[in-house]
Scaffold this active site. Structure first.
Site, PDB file in Angstrom:
ATOM      1  N   SER A 187       0.801  -1.224   0.000  1.00 58.35           N
ATOM      2  CA  SER A 187       0.000   0.000   0.000  1.00 58.35           C
ATOM      3  C   SER A 187       0.832   1.272   0.000  1.00 58.35           C
ATOM      4  O   SER A 187       0.367   2.304  -0.457  1.00 58.35           O
ATOM      5  CB  SER A 187      -0.964  -0.007   1.185  1.00 58.35           C
ATOM      6  N   HIS A 198      -5.281  -3.489  -2.690  1.00 57.86           N
ATOM      7  CA  HIS A 198      -4.932  -2.597  -3.803  1.00 57.86           C
ATOM      8  C   HIS A 198      -4.858  -3.320  -5.149  1.00 57.86           C
ATOM      9  O   HIS A 198      -4.500  -2.719  -6.150  1.00 57.86           O
ATOM     10  CB  HIS A 198      -3.614  -1.881  -3.514  1.00 57.86           C
ATOM     11  N   LYS A 232     -11.548   0.472  -1.586  1.00 58.51           N
ATOM     12  CA  LYS A 232     -10.513   1.040  -2.451  1.00 58.51           C
ATOM     13  C   LYS A 232     -11.017   1.112  -3.887  1.00 58.51           C
ATOM     14  O   LYS A 232     -11.838   1.971  -4.170  1.00 58.51           O
ATOM     15  CB  LYS A 232      -9.231   0.281  -2.225  1.00 58.51           C
TER      16      LYS A 232
HETATM   17  C1  LIG Z   1      -6.636  -0.473   3.394  1.00 60.35           C
HETATM   18  C2  LIG Z   1      -6.012  -1.777   3.621  1.00 60.35           C
HETATM   19  C3  LIG Z   1      -6.597  -2.720   4.485  1.00 60.35           C
HETATM   20  C4  LIG Z   1      -7.773  -2.375   5.356  1.00 60.35           C
HETATM   21  O1  LIG Z   1      -8.937  -2.268   4.652  1.00 60.35           O
HETATM   22  P1  LIG Z   1     -10.129  -1.369   5.254  1.00 60.35           P
HETATM   23  O2  LIG Z   1     -11.329  -1.879   4.552  1.00 60.35           O
HETATM   24  O3  LIG Z   1      -9.797   0.043   4.946  1.00 60.35           O
HETATM   25  O4  LIG Z   1     -10.144  -1.643   6.731  1.00 60.35           O
HETATM   26  C5  LIG Z   1      -6.014  -3.956   4.576  1.00 60.35           C
HETATM   27  N1  LIG Z   1      -4.915  -4.267   3.883  1.00 60.35           N
HETATM   28  C6  LIG Z   1      -4.312  -3.385   3.070  1.00 60.35           C
HETATM   29  C7  LIG Z   1      -3.093  -3.788   2.319  1.00 60.35           C
HETATM   30  C8  LIG Z   1      -4.844  -2.110   2.921  1.00 60.35           C
HETATM   31  O5  LIG Z   1      -4.238  -1.217   2.153  1.00 60.35           O
END
Ligand SMILES: *Cc1c(COP(=O)(O)O)cnc(C)c1O
Length: 403
Positions: A185, A213, A248
C-alpha cells in the site's frame, strides 16, 4: 500528579510534534472525484484509493440510494437477521469476479484480516509475514497467538528460510499461514506471488493474499479485475485465501474473503470479526453490487493502466525518482519527514493533494509522497501535478532541506 491521563497524553503529543510526526485531518466537503474542496479550497486529489472513480459514479450513488430503501441498517449480525438478499447478491458477484467458489462479507479489511488469521491459526501454529505487510495483517498475526515470523520485503530466499524454520518446529501436522499484501500500500510494488505459492506447496503452508490494492485494478485475461493473484497466474488451488476490500477500487466500504465453499463455510462459523458485529448496511451492499458491475470486464482497470503508464513516462522525462511500481500507487521516497511535509504543502498551494506518509506507517528514513492515480484523472491533471512537483522539489532543495 505526573501519571495523570492529561499529563501522559500531553507528553506523548509533545513528542509526536517534535518528531514532525503529528497528524491532523484534512476536511473534505465530499468524496474527491478527483476534484475536491479540501479545508475550503478546490484541489485535485492524487491521494485517494478510489482507483476507478467509482466512489462518485452516478450509477453507484443511485443504486446506493435505492439500497437505502431496504433499511438504513442491517439491524443485527449476519448470522442473526442482518443478512439480506442484496448481501447474497454481492457475495455471488465477488465470487464471480475473483474466480472463486464463494465469498464472505466483512465490515472492513482490517476486520477481515484479523478475523481470518485468528480463525485459521493459534497457539502452536506459525504465521509468516512480509516485513512491510499492512498493519491489519500484522495485528491479526500478533493477536492469534501463533508464532510470528517475518521476512525481508519481497525476498523469496528470506521467506524460504522462515518457512523451513516454521516447518521444522511445527512438525508434520502443524499449521503455517503465509500472509502477504499482493500490492504494497505504501510502495506500490507487487509480491512475487507465483514463487510464494510454489514455496507454500513445498512447505505445506497456506497462502493468504491481501488484495486491498489489487482487486478491481488488475487481473488476468479471464478475471481482469480479480487482483494481483490472478495477474500472477494463481487460481483457487494455488492462492486459496483471498481477502479484498470494497473501500478502495470499489470506492465504497467493507471487505470480503473469497475462496472455496468449504473455506467460506468455515469462516462463517469461526471468524469472530464476522460473527460478532452488525451486518453491512444494505445500501453499501447495493452500491457495491453496482460498482462491481461497472468494474467487471476490466475496461476501467485498462484505463487506469493507461494513466499509470502516462504518469510514469512523464515523471521519468522530468527525472523524478520513481519506484519500481506498475500499480496505481506511485511513491516518491524523499527520506526526511520535513522534506516530505514541505513538498506536500507546496503541492497543496499549487492545487494538488498528495499523501505525506511518515513513520510509523513506513520505516524510519523512508518518508514519502504517496501519489495515487485513478482512471478518472485526465492527462492534463497528471501533467499539472508533475510540473508542480518538479518545481516544489527544486525549491525545497534550493532551500537547503536535504532529501
Ligand atoms: C486499506 C487496507 C486494508 C484495510 O482495509 P479497510 O477496509 O480500509 O479496513 C487492509 N490491507 C491493506 C493492504 C490495505 O491497504
Amino acid at each position: 500528579m505526573t501519571n495523570s491521563l492529561d499529563s501522559f497524553v500531553a507528553q506523548r503529543l509533545t513528542e509526536r510534534r517534535a518528531q514532525q510526526l503529528f497528524r491532523s485531518h484534512k476536511t473534505l466537503a465530499a468524496a474527491p472525484g478527483p476534484n475536491a474542496r479540501v479545508d475550503g479550497r478546490e484541489l485535485v486529489t492524487f491521494s485517494s484509493n478510489d482507483y476507478l472513480g467509482l466512489a462518485t459514479h452516478p450509477q453507484v450513488i443511485a443504486a446506493q440510494q435505492r439500497g437505502a430503501e431496504l433499511g438504513a441498517g442491517a439491524t443485527a449480525s449476519h448470522l442473526v437477521n442482518g443478512h439480506f438478499e442484496i448481501h447474497q447478491q454481492l457475495q455471488q458477484k465477488i465470487a464471480e469476479l475473483t474466480g472463486r467458489e464463494a465469498a464472505l462479507l466483512f465490515g472492513s479489511g482490517y476486520m477481515a484480516n484479523v478475523g481470518v488469521i485468528n480463525a485459521l491459526v493459534g497457539r502452536g501454529d506459525f504465521v509468516v509475514q512480509d516485513k512491510l505487510n499492512h498493519a491489519s495483517l500484522i495485528d491479526g498475526g500478533r493477536l492469534s497467538g501463533a508464532q510470528y515470523l517475518r521476512f525481508a520485503h519481497n525476498d523469496p530466499v528470506a521467506l524460504e528460510r522462515q518457512l523451513q524454520r516454521a516447518r521444522a518446529q511445527a512438525g508434520d501436522s502443524g499449521k503455517i499461514l503465509l500472509a502477504v499484501d499482493g500490492v504494497y500500500s505504501m510502495d506500490g510494488d507487487t509480491a512475487p506471488l507465483a514463487a510464494m505459492a510454489a514455496l507454500c506447496e513445498t512447505y505445506d503452508a497456506w497462502l493468504m493474499v491481501d488484495e486491498a490494492h489489487g482487486f478491481g485494478a488488475m487481473g488476468s485475461e479471464a478475471f481482469p479485475c480479480a487482483g494481483s493473484a490472478a495477474a500472477a497466474g494463481l487460481d483457487q488451488a494455488s492462492a486459496p485465501i483471498v481477502m479484498g476490500t470494497l473501500g478502495k477500487a470499489a470506492g465504497n466500504a467493507g471487505a470480503f474473503v473469497a475462496g472455496s465453499r468449504a473455506l467460506i463455510d468455515y469462516l462463517t462459523q469461526f471468524a469472530r470479526t464476522y460473527i460478532y458485529t452488525t451486518g453491512m448496511p444494505p445500501a453499501v451492499a447495493a452500491g457495491c453490487v453496482q460498482a462491481l458491475s461497472l468494474m467487471q470486464g476490466g475496461s476501467l482497470a485498462w484505463i487506469l493502466q493507461q494513466r499509470i503508464e502516462y504518469f510514469r513516462s512523464r515523471a521519468a522525462l522530468l527525472g523524478l525518482p520513481l519506484e519500481e511500481s506498475t500499480s496505481a500507487i506511485q511513491p516518491l521516497v524523499l527520506g526526511c519527514e520535513n522534506t516530505v511535509l514541505a513538498v506536500a504543502q507546496a503541492l497543496q498551494k499549487a492545487g494538488y493533494l498528495v499523501g505525506a506518509i511518515r513513520p510509523p506507517t513506513v520505516p524510519a528514513g523512508t518518508a514519502r509522497l504517496r501519489i495515487t492515480l485513478s482512471a478518472v484523472h485526465s492527462e492534463v491533471q497528471i501533467d499539472g501535478l508533475l510540473t508542480a512537483l518538479a518545481t516544489a522539489l527544486e525549491k525545497t532543495q534550493v532551500a537547503g532541506v536535504s532529501p
